[in-house]
Motif scaffolding. Structure first.
Motif, PDB file in Angstrom:
ATOM      1  N   THR A 308      27.681   5.108  22.614  1.00  0.00           N
ATOM      2  CA  THR A 308      27.210   4.865  23.808  1.00  0.00           C
ATOM      3  C   THR A 308      27.421   6.322  24.702  1.00  0.00           C
ATOM      4  OG1 THR A 308      29.602   4.302  24.494  1.00  0.00           O
ATOM      5  CG2 THR A 308      28.012   2.376  24.279  1.00  0.00           C
ATOM      6  N   ILE A 309      27.657   7.421  24.002  1.00  0.00           N
ATOM      7  CA  ILE A 309      27.523   8.477  24.706  1.00  0.00           C
ATOM      8  C   ILE A 309      26.002   9.096  25.130  1.00  0.00           C
ATOM      9  CG2 ILE A 309      29.750   9.338  23.109  1.00  0.00           C
ATOM     10  CD1 ILE A 309      27.706  10.820  21.384  1.00  0.00           C
ATOM     11  N   ALA A 310      25.385   8.807  24.651  1.00  0.00           N
ATOM     12  CA  ALA A 310      23.799   9.126  25.140  1.00  0.00           C
ATOM     13  C   ALA A 310      23.437   8.676  26.605  1.00  0.00           C
ATOM     14  CB  ALA A 310      22.849   8.948  24.319  1.00  0.00           C
ATOM     15  N   PRO A 311      22.723   9.127  27.416  1.00  0.00           N
ATOM     16  CA  PRO A 311      22.220   8.657  28.753  1.00  0.00           C
ATOM     17  C   PRO A 311      21.484   7.034  28.564  1.00  0.00           C
ATOM     18  CG  PRO A 311      21.583  10.963  28.467  1.00  0.00           C
ATOM     19  CD  PRO A 311      21.967  10.448  27.265  1.00  0.00           C
ATOM     20  N   GLU A 323      20.698  14.490  33.820  1.00  0.00           N
ATOM     21  CA  GLU A 323      21.224  14.149  32.326  1.00  0.00           C
ATOM     22  C   GLU A 323      19.724  14.296  31.624  1.00  0.00           C
ATOM     23  OE1 GLU A 323      24.638  11.010  31.297  1.00  0.00           O
ATOM     24  OE2 GLU A 323      23.188  10.068  32.763  1.00  0.00           O
ATOM     25  N   ALA A 324      20.032  14.897  30.451  1.00  0.00           N
ATOM     26  CA  ALA A 324      19.008  15.121  29.462  1.00  0.00           C
ATOM     27  C   ALA A 324      19.415  14.853  28.238  1.00  0.00           C
ATOM     28  CB  ALA A 324      18.347  16.599  29.495  1.00  0.00           C
ATOM     29  N   GLU A 374      19.039  24.053  35.777  1.00  0.00           N
ATOM     30  CA  GLU A 374      19.894  24.347  34.808  1.00  0.00           C
ATOM     31  C   GLU A 374      19.506  23.705  33.461  1.00  0.00           C
ATOM     32  OE1 GLU A 374      23.702  25.506  37.737  1.00  0.00           O
ATOM     33  OE2 GLU A 374      23.479  23.710  36.516  1.00  0.00           O
ATOM     34  N   VAL A 375      19.202  22.385  33.745  1.00  0.00           N
ATOM     35  CA  VAL A 375      18.875  21.502  32.686  1.00  0.00           C
ATOM     36  C   VAL A 375      17.560  22.085  32.117  1.00  0.00           C
ATOM     37  CG1 VAL A 375      18.309  19.172  32.002  1.00  0.00           C
ATOM     38  CG2 VAL A 375      20.216  19.644  33.408  1.00  0.00           C
ATOM     39  N   HIS A 397      15.361  11.837  27.020  1.00  0.00           N
ATOM     40  CA  HIS A 397      15.723  11.344  28.461  1.00  0.00           C
ATOM     41  C   HIS A 397      15.705  12.510  29.432  1.00  0.00           C
ATOM     42  CE1 HIS A 397      17.912   8.538  30.897  1.00  0.00           C
ATOM     43  NE2 HIS A 397      18.471   9.826  31.500  1.00  0.00           N
ATOM     44  N   LEU A 398      15.143  12.258  30.492  1.00  0.00           N
ATOM     45  CA  LEU A 398      14.891  13.194  31.467  1.00  0.00           C
ATOM     46  C   LEU A 398      14.412  12.539  32.920  1.00  0.00           C
ATOM     47  CD1 LEU A 398      16.028  16.134  31.846  1.00  0.00           C
ATOM     48  CD2 LEU A 398      13.323  16.669  31.608  1.00  0.00           C
TER      49      LEU A 398
END
Length: 441
Positions: A308-311, A323-324, A374-375, A397-398
């Protein structure tokens, strides 16, 4: 405004199915639809696609929604085809260890069902509570345990596919030893739903391991050459770890409380074999490292948190923080350089970075948080770092606005004309998931 005629015709096609009408408000991640339909049978999927294909309508496919931010530059398509109501086990052959299931079935519910028979699907995707088996296959999703069990391509033995024109085809079969004809399964696995809607999947199963443990080996001094030497010694041994995953210091701190490069080594077997391999790791443990061994329940709790750490594409996210998620593929031990580069990037830029990479298979996952500029800059810097290694960077993911500025899949590969030719042949009107795959296919 919704086309009244379009809506009424869809309701007639779906008969008693649930048709949800949504306002055209879009979504920060895109890949939504003006009208959302929930077919409950393969026939209804076919009828909807046939109608859309004949009337020039664009269709976006969704399962649990966890991958909404993966690919595609379209905010709102004409139709969102959700398989959330198309779920359930079709056939389970316990003796042959095969399972046929509807594509909208959540992955975790399948694992819970199979656990009653001491069996499992040998995949470990992110957000298993929400991710559907169809979505996992369509995105070719896998996790650290890919090192031992392989990817979706190694688990799928058959599928039923609904083409954009409504034609239903079957690829593969329902038995493990099936060698008739071309392996059409591989054409659809990882194609992001651009060639057809997966309606059913047949998978080969594995026995549920009797026991498992997880070794967390932290390298306090963070010397890459020491981590490499350890990994090589373990890989050259007769041990059979299920995962050999390097965690960046930031991710390690989040999961274990220890800010250091940490190698997560999991073993699954009968208990005596697991303990034997634990003792081997203890014998080759490098100096100035700390070792923690998590037994069965604690190991499973660790992995539950890990996935569950990913977006999560089901969430719109905080507009003040972008988040990316990146998937980076390199030659196995080059993952060391990628994880180190991501850690250096965090220190050099005003962003938060968490990363992990497989030292046995070379796939790395990088999670970035920061402002939009920045991302985007971080993605480009990582891409420039990886290209000389002969690797690739895919943005998983973006937010939509940034996906429209970034080459999500990178440069078109030399074989792009083959992908384009297949897409044109199967989906000449670009009805399905338009622009969601390599090169805008």
């Amino acid at each position: 405004m919704l086309a009244t005629e379009f809506l009424s015709e869809l309701k007639a096609i779906l008969r008693d199915s649930h048709v949800q009408v949504e306002e055209d408000v879009g979504h920060p991640l895109g890949n939504s639809g003006r009208i959302t339909v929930y077919p409950q049978s393969e026939e209804e999927i076919s009828n909807v696609l046939m109608y859309a294909d004949n009337h020039g309508k664009k269709v976006t496919i969704a399962g649990g929604g966890t991958k909404r931010g993966f690919g595609g530059g379209t905010e709102v398509a004409d139709l969102l085809l959700s398989l959330a109501e198309y779920k359930g086990v079709v056939e389970h052959n316990v003796g042959d260890m095969t399972l046929t299931v509807k594509a909208g079935t959540p992955f975790q519910s399948l694992q819970e069902y199979l656990a009653e028979y001491n069996q499992m699907i040998a995949l470990d995707p992110i957000w298993p509570e929400y991710a559907t088996i169809g979505g996992v296959i369509a995105a070719n999703d896998s996790g650290p345990k890919r090192f031992r069990y392989g990817s979706a391509r190694d688990s799928v033995i058959g599928m039923r596919i609904v083409y954009p024109n409504g034609t239903i085809i079957r690829s593969g079969g329902k038995v493990v030893k099936n060698v008739a004809g071309y392996d059409m399964n591989k054409l659809f696995i990882g194609s992001m739903g651009t060639l057809g809607v997966i309606s059913e999947v047949t998978l080969k199963l594995r026995p549920l391991p009797k026991y498992e443990s997880l070794i967390l080996l932290s390298f306090q001094e963070g010397k890459m050459e020491e981590i490499r030497a350890f990994a090589v010694e373990l890989l050259d041994s007769l041990m059979e770890p299920t995962s050999l995953e390097l965690l960046s210091p930031s991710l390690s701190e989040r999961l274990t409380g220890n800010h250091a490069y940490t190698v997560a080594i999991s073993f699954e077997d009968v208990e005596s074999a697991v303990h034997y391999q634990e003792n081997f790791v203890k014998r080759i443990q490098p100096a100035k490292t700390n070792i923690t061994i998590l037994p069965l329940k604690e190991a499973r709790a660790f992995w539950k948190q890990f996935y569950t750490i990913a977006p999560n594409g089901r969430e719109s996210g905080n507009s003040n923080e972008i988040e990316a998620a990146l998937k980076i593929g390199v030659v196995n031990l080059d993952a060391l350089q990628v994880i180190k580069a991501s850690h250096i990037l965090q220190d050099a830029m005003n962003i938060a970075v968490e990363a992990h990479g497989g030292l046995g298979h070379g796939l790395c996952q990088i999670y970035i948080k920061g402002t939009g500029e920045e991302v985007v800059a971080a993605i480009e810097r990582l891409r420039q770092f990886v290209i000389p290694l002969g690797g690739y960077v895919i943005v998983k993911h973006l937010p939509l606005a940034l996906r429209q500025k970034v080459e999500v899949w990178g440069e078109k590969p030399s074989y792009f004309f083959l992908l384009e030719g297949i897409k044109t042949k199967i989906d000449p009107h670009s009805t399905l998931n338009h622009g969601r795959f390599v090169g805008g296919i």
